[in-house]
Write an enzyme that holds these catalytic residues in place. Structure first.
Site, PDB file in Angstrom:
ATOM      1  CG  HIS A   1       5.684  -4.514  13.461  1.00 42.55           C
ATOM      2  ND1 HIS A   1       6.109  -3.399  12.797  1.00 42.55           N
ATOM      3  CD2 HIS A   1       4.833  -5.147  12.602  1.00 42.55           C
ATOM      4  CE1 HIS A   1       5.544  -3.347  11.594  1.00 42.55           C
ATOM      5  NE2 HIS A   1       4.773  -4.409  11.444  1.00 42.55           N
TER       6      HIS A   1
ATOM      7  CD  GLU B   1      -1.578  -0.453  13.003  1.00 37.83           C
ATOM      8  OE1 GLU B   1      -1.190  -0.814  14.121  1.00 37.83           O
ATOM      9  OE2 GLU B   1      -1.024   0.458  12.352  1.00 37.83           O
TER      10      GLU B   1
ATOM     11  CD  GLN C   1       1.482  -3.828  12.369  1.00 39.28           C
ATOM     12  OE1 GLN C   1       1.942  -4.643  11.582  1.00 39.28           O
ATOM     13  NE2 GLN C   1       1.534  -2.530  12.162  1.00 39.28           N
TER      14      GLN C   1
ATOM     15  CG  HIS D   1       3.710  -8.546   8.685  1.00 39.32           C
ATOM     16  ND1 HIS D   1       2.359  -8.307   8.813  1.00 39.32           N
ATOM     17  CD2 HIS D   1       4.321  -7.486   9.266  1.00 39.32           C
ATOM     18  CE1 HIS D   1       2.171  -7.140   9.428  1.00 39.32           C
ATOM     19  NE2 HIS D   1       3.358  -6.621   9.724  1.00 39.32           N
TER      20      HIS D   1
ATOM     21  CD  GLU E   1       5.512  -3.690   7.910  1.00 38.90           C
ATOM     22  OE1 GLU E   1       4.805  -4.626   8.356  1.00 38.90           O
ATOM     23  OE2 GLU E   1       5.383  -2.511   8.272  1.00 38.90           O
TER      24      GLU E   1
HETATM   25  C1  V0V Z   1       0.136 -15.011   1.455  1.00 36.79           C
HETATM   26  N1  V0V Z   1       1.122 -15.912   1.446  1.00 36.79           N
HETATM   27  C2  V0V Z   1       1.846 -15.794   2.556  1.00 36.79           C
HETATM   28  C3  V0V Z   1       1.241 -14.734   3.280  1.00 36.79           C
HETATM   29  N2  V0V Z   1       0.190 -14.270   2.564  1.00 36.79           N
HETATM   30  N3  V0V Z   1       2.916 -16.454   3.001  1.00 36.79           N
HETATM   31  C4  V0V Z   1       3.421 -16.082   4.195  1.00 36.79           C
HETATM   32  N4  V0V Z   1       2.897 -15.091   4.959  1.00 36.79           N
HETATM   33  C5  V0V Z   1       1.817 -14.410   4.534  1.00 36.79           C
HETATM   34  N5  V0V Z   1       1.292 -13.446   5.267  1.00 36.79           N
HETATM   35  C6  V0V Z   1       1.392 -16.912   0.407  1.00 36.79           C
HETATM   36  C7  V0V Z   1       0.122 -17.652   0.028  1.00 36.79           C
HETATM   37  O1  V0V Z   1      -0.076 -18.739   0.884  1.00 36.79           O
HETATM   38  C8  V0V Z   1       0.403 -18.065  -1.386  1.00 36.79           C
HETATM   39  O2  V0V Z   1       1.188 -19.216  -1.399  1.00 36.79           O
HETATM   40  C9  V0V Z   1       1.236 -16.924  -1.932  1.00 36.79           C
HETATM   41  O3  V0V Z   1       1.798 -16.253  -0.790  1.00 36.79           O
HETATM   42  C10 V0V Z   1       0.411 -15.920  -2.693  1.00 36.79           C
HETATM   43  O4  V0V Z   1      -0.675 -15.595  -1.883  1.00 36.79           O
HETATM   44  P1  V0V Z   1      -2.135 -15.369  -2.424  1.00 36.79           P
HETATM   45  O5  V0V Z   1      -3.100 -15.741  -1.361  1.00 36.79           O
HETATM   46  O6  V0V Z   1      -2.294 -15.979  -3.759  1.00 36.79           O
HETATM   47  O7  V0V Z   1      -2.093 -13.837  -2.729  1.00 36.79           O
HETATM   48  P2  V0V Z   1      -2.644 -12.654  -1.937  1.00 36.79           P
HETATM   49  O8  V0V Z   1      -3.519 -11.913  -2.868  1.00 36.79           O
HETATM   50  O9  V0V Z   1      -3.193 -13.063  -0.617  1.00 36.79           O
HETATM   51  O10 V0V Z   1      -1.322 -11.788  -1.691  1.00 36.79           O
HETATM   52  C11 V0V Z   1      -0.327 -12.163  -0.765  1.00 36.79           C
HETATM   53  C12 V0V Z   1       0.574 -10.960  -0.588  1.00 36.79           C
HETATM   54  C13 V0V Z   1      -0.308  -9.818  -0.009  1.00 36.79           C
HETATM   55  C14 V0V Z   1       1.701 -11.341   0.382  1.00 36.79           C
HETATM   56  C15 V0V Z   1       1.166 -10.553  -1.929  1.00 36.79           C
HETATM   57  O11 V0V Z   1      -0.866 -10.232   1.232  1.00 36.79           O
HETATM   58  C16 V0V Z   1       0.415  -8.506   0.189  1.00 36.79           C
HETATM   59  O12 V0V Z   1       0.616  -7.734  -0.736  1.00 36.79           O
HETATM   60  N6  V0V Z   1       0.803  -8.185   1.443  1.00 36.79           N
HETATM   61  C17 V0V Z   1       1.485  -6.923   1.765  1.00 36.79           C
HETATM   62  C18 V0V Z   1       0.582  -5.945   2.449  1.00 36.79           C
HETATM   63  C19 V0V Z   1       0.018  -6.420   3.760  1.00 36.79           C
HETATM   64  O13 V0V Z   1       0.136  -7.592   4.103  1.00 36.79           O
HETATM   65  N7  V0V Z   1      -0.641  -5.532   4.507  1.00 36.79           N
HETATM   66  C20 V0V Z   1      -1.247  -5.825   5.795  1.00 36.79           C
HETATM   67  C21 V0V Z   1      -0.356  -5.488   6.941  1.00 36.79           C
HETATM   68  P3  V0V Z   1       0.707 -20.565  -2.093  1.00 36.79           P
HETATM   69  O14 V0V Z   1      -0.601 -20.899  -1.438  1.00 36.79           O
HETATM   70  O15 V0V Z   1       0.581 -20.162  -3.536  1.00 36.79           O
HETATM   71  O16 V0V Z   1       1.818 -21.538  -1.827  1.00 36.79           O
HETATM   72  S1  V0V Z   1      -0.319  -3.732   7.141  1.00 36.79           S
HETATM   73  C22 V0V Z   1       0.988  -3.350   8.178  1.00 36.79           C
HETATM   74  O17 V0V Z   1       1.762  -4.311   8.557  1.00 36.79           O
HETATM   75  C23 V0V Z   1       1.158  -2.019   8.559  1.00 36.79           C
HETATM   76  C24 V0V Z   1       0.204  -0.951   8.180  1.00 36.79           C
HETATM   77  C25 V0V Z   1       2.325  -1.611   9.372  1.00 36.79           C
HETATM   78  O18 V0V Z   1       3.131  -2.430   9.765  1.00 36.79           O
HETATM   79  O19 V0V Z   1       2.459  -0.377   9.637  1.00 36.79           O
HETATM   80 CO    CO Z   2       3.306  -4.495   9.899  1.00 36.40          CO
END
Ligand code: V0V
Ligand code: CO
Length: 140
Positions: free
Chosen positions: A7, A43, A59, A83, A133
């Site tokens: 997705h 979602e 998604q 993502h 992911e």
């Molecule tokens: C943050 N950054 C991204 C980003 N989110 N870059 C690309 N795509 C994204 N979505 C960049 C951000 O601009 C920063 O860069 C750097 O990463 C660190 O971000 P931050 O804002 O300081 O840190 P956080 O606290 O926002 O953490 C970012 C991360 C966090 C990626 C570590 O979002 C995470 O753990 N995500 C994984 C879980 C998730 O996203 N769950 C929701 C979907 P600069 O500014 O320093 O250059 S749930 C889902 O998909 C499900 C349930 C499913 O599929 O079944």
């Molecule tokens: Co997802």
């Protein structure tokens, strides 16, 4: 390693509005809806096609709180692609191989994902700026 694109995750402020837009514009059907407290999202999965080991979906993600991953993303970057998720046969196996190649895992172990999948995220800074992911779809 990848079987297919499982997705594309899209961050939105209003899930119902975005579901209407995507389903009306592209003739897509919602096949699952879920609140995932651990991931901080509400979602919906919109089905595109079926492939090896599972389907492909859009998604749509609305944050449950402002300090969740999607809540922070919306504040920083606004609505849009959040993502890309790739289907794998075995998520634990893929996590091991990818981590050995120097990419940071955001999850130490697989988590619960949409439609009873098992998921794990990779650090966007190690994958060309793309939050990635891994998805092991539930057995059908
Ligand atoms: C943050 N950054 C991204 C980003 N989110 N870059 C690309 N795509 C994204 N979505 C960049 C951000 O601009 C920063 O860069 C750097 O990463 C660190 O971000 P931050 O804002 O300081 O840190 P956080 O606290 O926002 O953490 C970012 C991360 C966090 C990626 C570590 O979002 C995470 O753990 N995500 C994984 C879980 C998730 O996203 N769950 C929701 C979907 P600069 O500014 O320093 O250059 S749930 C889902 O998909 C499900 C349930 C499913 O599929 O079944
Ligand atoms: Co997802």
């Amino acid at each position: 390693m990848f079987l297919r694109i499982d997705h594309i995750g899209i961050a939105c402020r209003d899930l119902e509005e975005q579901i209407s837009l995507f389903s009306d514009t592209f003739d897509l059907t919602v096949v699952a809806r879920e609140v995932n407290e651990e991931q901080g999202v509400k979602e919906a999965m919109l089905h595109i096609s079926d492939g090896e080991g599972g389907g492909s979906y859009i998604q749509l993600l609305e944050p449950l709180t402002e300090d969740s991953p999607v809540g922070k993303f919306l504040a920083k970057r606004g609505e849009g692609v959040h993502h890309v998720a790739f289907g794998v046969q075995d998520v634990t196996d893929a996590m091991g191989k990818i981590s050995e190649r120097g990419v940071r895992l955001l999850d130490e172990r697989p988590r619960h994902g949409s439609m009873d999948s098992r998921i794990a995220f990779l650090h966007p800074k190690d994958v060309g700026g793309m939050l990635t992911e891994l998805v092991q779809a539930a057995r059908r």
